[in-house]
Design an enzyme around this catalytic site. Structure first.
Site, PDB file in Angstrom:
ATOM      1  N   ASP A 283      -5.250   1.807  10.356  1.00  0.00           N
ATOM      2  CA  ASP A 283      -6.588   1.386  10.763  1.00  0.00           C
ATOM      3  C   ASP A 283      -6.562   1.120  12.266  1.00  0.00           C
ATOM      4  O   ASP A 283      -6.683   2.039  13.048  1.00  0.00           O
ATOM      5  CB  ASP A 283      -7.032   0.137   9.998  1.00  0.00           C
TER       6      ASP A 283
ATOM      7  N   ARG B 248      -5.455   0.315  -6.839  1.00  0.00           N
ATOM      8  CA  ARG B 248      -4.224   0.890  -6.285  1.00  0.00           C
ATOM      9  C   ARG B 248      -3.753   2.095  -7.089  1.00  0.00           C
ATOM     10  O   ARG B 248      -3.197   3.032  -6.542  1.00  0.00           O
ATOM     11  CB  ARG B 248      -3.091  -0.144  -6.258  1.00  0.00           C
TER      12      ARG B 248
ATOM     13  N   GLY C  55       0.773  -1.235   0.000  1.00  0.00           N
ATOM     14  CA  GLY C  55       0.000   0.000   0.000  1.00  0.00           C
ATOM     15  C   GLY C  55       0.799   1.277   0.000  1.00  0.00           C
ATOM     16  O   GLY C  55       0.387   2.277  -0.573  1.00  0.00           O
TER      17      GLY C  55
ATOM     18  N   ASP D 213       0.742   3.865   4.262  1.00  0.00           N
ATOM     19  CA  ASP D 213      -0.370   4.466   3.544  1.00  0.00           C
ATOM     20  C   ASP D 213      -1.511   4.827   4.489  1.00  0.00           C
ATOM     21  O   ASP D 213      -2.021   5.930   4.454  1.00  0.00           O
ATOM     22  CB  ASP D 213      -0.863   3.553   2.416  1.00  0.00           C
TER      23      ASP D 213
ATOM     24  N   ASP E 196      -6.022  -0.816  -1.899  1.00  0.00           N
ATOM     25  CA  ASP E 196      -6.710  -1.667  -2.870  1.00  0.00           C
ATOM     26  C   ASP E 196      -7.898  -2.392  -2.261  1.00  0.00           C
ATOM     27  O   ASP E 196      -8.083  -2.443  -1.056  1.00  0.00           O
ATOM     28  CB  ASP E 196      -5.740  -2.723  -3.403  1.00  0.00           C
TER      29      ASP E 196
ATOM     30  N   LYS F  67      -7.568   6.405  10.279  1.00  0.00           N
ATOM     31  CA  LYS F  67      -8.992   6.308  10.622  1.00  0.00           C
ATOM     32  C   LYS F  67      -9.099   6.344  12.139  1.00  0.00           C
ATOM     33  O   LYS F  67      -9.017   5.303  12.789  1.00  0.00           O
ATOM     34  CB  LYS F  67      -9.592   5.003  10.094  1.00  0.00           C
TER      35      LYS F  67
END
Length: 183
Positions: free
Chosen positions: A107, A169, A48, A104, A163, A135
């Site tokens: 989470d 991507r 990522g 990237d 992705d 996030k």
């Protein structure tokens, strides 16, 4: 790939290529100030972070080194197993190095927290984190991020390296993927 190429698959555009590049340039200036006179090792987290790493490396006006690492905590499912596996290790010796992990998206923070500790245990002088996206609503482990691009909603996003099933991507920005694509 432009948003218009897959517009039926997207619910909402969160960030354009221009917004991302402006933020990466801003982060590069901060990194240059903080690491003035020092050579840093950028460690990209595959896959990522490829886009973020490439654009950040080009934006930096200082000499850098780059290396790549791939880790997984998902196994074959979509939920974290809690066990982190190294799929591709670094080629660089970290002893005494200033390391900047380039990611990237954050989470839960579980894998990134593990990765930071792992790299620090290898004798790095410092291990900091640069992430394009976070996030906040999904974070389970508080991970100190020295350089952060954007906080985004807890939605399924794709583009700019992110992705779904190895698709999207190369989308130039970041968008929310429509549920009909993954349900």
């Amino acid at each position: 790939m432009e948003f218009s190429d897959v517009e039926g698959d997207l619910n909402e555009i969160l960030l354009t290529q221009e917004q991302i590049h402006d933020k990466i340039d801003e982060l590069a200036r901060e990194i240059e100030r903080d690491y003035a006179g020092e050579r840093i090792l950028l460690v990209g987290v595959l896959r990522g972070a490829v886009m973020v790493m490439a654009d950040l490396a080009r934006a930096l006006k200082v000499d850098i080194e780059m290396d790549w690492m791939a880790v997984s905590s998902y196994g074959t499912g979509t939920q974290s197993s809690g066990v982190v596996r190294i799929l591709k290790d670094l080629d660089s010796d970290l002893t005494g190095r200033r390391v900047l992990i380039v990611e990237d998206i954050i989470d839960s923070g579980l894998t990134l927290s593990w990765l930071r500790g792992n790299l620090a245990s290898r004798g790095a002088a410092s291990v900091d984190i640069c992430a394009l996206l976070r996030k906040p609503e999904a974070v389970k482990v508080d991970v100190e991020v020295k350089y952060l691009g954007f906080d985004i909603p807890n939605k399924f996003v794709v583009g700019y390296g992110l992705d779904y099933a190895e698709r999207y991507r190369n989308l130039r920005g970041v968008a929310v993927l429509a549920p009909h694509v993954y349900e």
